[in-house]
Write a protein that holds these residues in place. Structure first.
Motif, short mmCIF file in Angstrom:
data_model
loop_
_atom_site.label_atom_id
_atom_site.label_comp_id
_atom_site.label_asym_id
_atom_site.label_seq_id
_atom_site.Cartn_x
_atom_site.Cartn_y
_atom_site.Cartn_z
N ALA A 121 -0.06 -40.42 -28.74
CA ALA A 121 0.41 -39.40 -27.79
C ALA A 121 -0.60 -39.12 -26.68
N GLY A 122 -1.83 -39.58 -26.86
CA GLY A 122 -2.87 -39.24 -25.90
C GLY A 122 -2.56 -39.68 -24.48
N GLU A 123 -2.08 -40.92 -24.33
CA GLU A 123 -1.80 -41.44 -22.99
C GLU A 123 -0.71 -40.63 -22.30
N THR A 124 0.34 -40.28 -23.07
CA THR A 124 1.44 -39.50 -22.50
C THR A 124 0.97 -38.11 -22.07
N LEU A 125 0.20 -37.44 -22.95
CA LEU A 125 -0.27 -36.09 -22.62
C LEU A 125 -1.26 -36.10 -21.46
N SER A 126 -1.99 -37.19 -21.30
CA SER A 126 -2.91 -37.26 -20.16
C SER A 126 -2.12 -37.28 -18.84
N LYS A 127 -0.94 -37.94 -18.88
CA LYS A 127 -0.09 -37.95 -17.69
C LYS A 127 0.44 -36.55 -17.38
N ILE A 128 0.85 -35.84 -18.45
CA ILE A 128 1.35 -34.47 -18.27
C ILE A 128 0.24 -33.58 -17.71
N ALA A 129 -0.97 -33.76 -18.22
CA ALA A 129 -2.10 -32.94 -17.76
C ALA A 129 -2.35 -33.17 -16.27
N LYS A 130 -2.12 -34.39 -15.78
CA LYS A 130 -2.30 -34.66 -14.35
C LYS A 130 -1.37 -33.79 -13.52
N ILE A 131 -0.11 -33.72 -13.96
CA ILE A 131 0.85 -32.91 -13.22
C ILE A 131 0.47 -31.43 -13.27
N ILE A 132 0.14 -30.93 -14.46
CA ILE A 132 -0.20 -29.52 -14.62
C ILE A 132 -1.43 -29.14 -13.79
N LYS A 133 -2.45 -29.98 -13.83
CA LYS A 133 -3.69 -29.67 -13.12
C LYS A 133 -3.54 -29.85 -11.61
N ASP A 134 -2.58 -30.68 -11.21
CA ASP A 134 -2.34 -30.84 -9.78
C ASP A 134 -1.82 -29.54 -9.16
N TYR A 135 -1.13 -28.73 -9.97
CA TYR A 135 -0.63 -27.42 -9.54
C TYR A 135 -1.26 -26.35 -10.44
N ASP A 136 -2.54 -26.09 -10.20
CA ASP A 136 -3.34 -25.32 -11.16
C ASP A 136 -3.09 -23.82 -11.14
N THR A 137 -2.17 -23.34 -10.30
CA THR A 137 -1.86 -21.91 -10.32
C THR A 137 -0.47 -21.63 -10.90
N TYR A 138 0.24 -22.67 -11.33
CA TYR A 138 1.57 -22.50 -11.89
C TYR A 138 1.49 -22.12 -13.37
#
Length: 287
Positions: free
Chosen positions: A173-190
C-alpha cells in the motif's frame, strides 16, 4: 452491454456443437461465464451511476436556464413599458429614468446567471486537473479521483491497502498512499476526511466488534500512515467509519461486495478557497 450478454451464449453453443466436452473444459466455460456476468453487472452499475450524475447536472443547468428565461421576459416587459412611456406625452422623465435603471439591473443579473451556468459546467474539470497534477498518467491508473460539487473523492479498494480481514496496512500500500500524500500536500490548507466502508458481511475477528469498528479502524490506520510516514499535518486529518451503511453497489454479488469494501479520502476546500477556485474557472463565450 449486448456483447457481454452474447459471449456466454456463444461459448455454450460451441460446447454443445462439439458434442462431447471434457469436465475440465466445461468447468473453464462455467468460470468464464461467471466472470462475464460479474463484469456485465459492474458495467451496468457504472452506467447507472453515470446516469444519476448526468441527471443531477441536467437539473441544475435547467434551473439556471429557467431563471435566465424569466429575467429575459422581465426585460422585455420593462422595455415594452419604456416604449409606451416614450410614446406618451403624459409620462415624466423620472419614470423613464427609473425604467432604464431597472432594465440595466436585469441585464446585469442575466449576465451573472449565464456566467454561473458556464462556471458550473467547467468547475469540476478545473478542480480535477488541479488536484491530480501531482500524478503521472500511469499513476492515475491506480487512483480513482472524482469531483462532485467542489469536493474531491479519492476511492481505494480494501485489497490495495489492508491485509485480508484486518485494519493493518499492507506492504504494497505504500506506493499508493505516497501518491495520495502528493495530492493532499499539494493543497496543504484543505481539510481531509478518511472514510472507511465495508460490505455487509459480519466481521468475525475477536478484537473487532462489528463492521463499524472495522471501517473506523481502517480509516484510522490510513490517517496514522499519512501523518507518520508522509508528514501530512494531523490537524487537517479526520478518520471516520461508515460500516456497511454507505454501499455503492449491490451486496448480493461478489463484485458488488468488493466495490463496497473501500476507503474514501475526501478533500474539502474551505469556503474562501472554493470561491477562489470558482474564480479560476475559464470563462466561456457569451451568445
Amino acid at each position: 452491454m449486448k456483447l457481454y450478454k452474447s459471449i456466454p451464449i456463444m461459448l455454450f453453443t460451441v460446447a454443445i456443437a462439439a458434442g462431447c466436452v471434457s469436465n475440465k473444459k466445461y468447468a473453464e466455460l462455467q468460470d468464464t461465464y461467471a466472470k462475464l456476468r460479474e463484469r456485465n453487472q459492474e458495467l451496468s452499475n457504472k452506467y447507472q451511476d453515470s446516469q444519476r450524475e448526468l441527471s443531477g447536472s441536467t437539473s441544475r443547468v435547467k434551473s439556471l436556464e429557467e431563471q435566465i428565461a424569466s429575467e429575459r421576459a422581465n426585460v422585455k416587459a420593462l422595455q415594452d413599458a419604456l416604449n409606451k412611456c416614450l410614446n406618451s406625452s403624459n409620462q415624466g422623465n423620472v419614470n423613464i429614468s427609473k425604467l432604464v435603471d431597472e432594465i440595466n439591473s436585469s441585464n446585469k443579473y442575466i449576465k451573472q446567471l449565464v456566467n454561473a451556468k458556464n462556471k458550473s459546467d467547467s468547475l469540476n474539470m478545473v478542480l480535477t486537473n488541479n488536484l491530480t497534477r501531482s500524478l503521472s498518467r500511469e499513476e492515475l491508473g491506480d487512483v480513482d479521483v472524482q469531483v462532485l460539487k467542489g469536493v474531491v473523492y479519492i476511492s481505494l479498494a480494501d485489497n490495495m491497502l489492508y491485509k485480508s480481514g484486518s485494519y493493518e496496512i499492507s506492504d504494497k500500500a505504500g506506493e499508493t498512499l505516497s501518491k495520495i500524500a502528493k495530492i493532499i500536500k499539494d493543497y496543504d490548507t484543505y481539510d481531509v476526511l478518511i472514510e472507511g466502508n465495508t460490505d455487509n458481511v459480519p466481521i468475525t475477528q475477536p478484537n473487532i466488534r462489528n463492521n463499524w469498528d472495522l471501517s473506523a479502524l481502517r480509516a484510522s490506520s490510513v490517517v496514522q500512515v499519512l501523518q507518520t510516514k508522509y508528514a501530512v499535518d494531523p490537524k487537517r486529518l479526520t478518520a471516520g467509519g461508515r460500516g456497511e451503511f454507505n454501499p455503492i453497489a449491490d451486496n448480493t454479488t461478489a463484485g458488488g461486495k468488493a466495490k463496497n469494501r473501500r476507503t474514501q479520502i475526501i478533500i474539502t476546500p474551505k469556503l474562501d478557497q472554493f470561491m477562489d477556485l470558482i474564480g479560476k474557472a475559464p470563462e466561456q463565450s457569451q451568445k
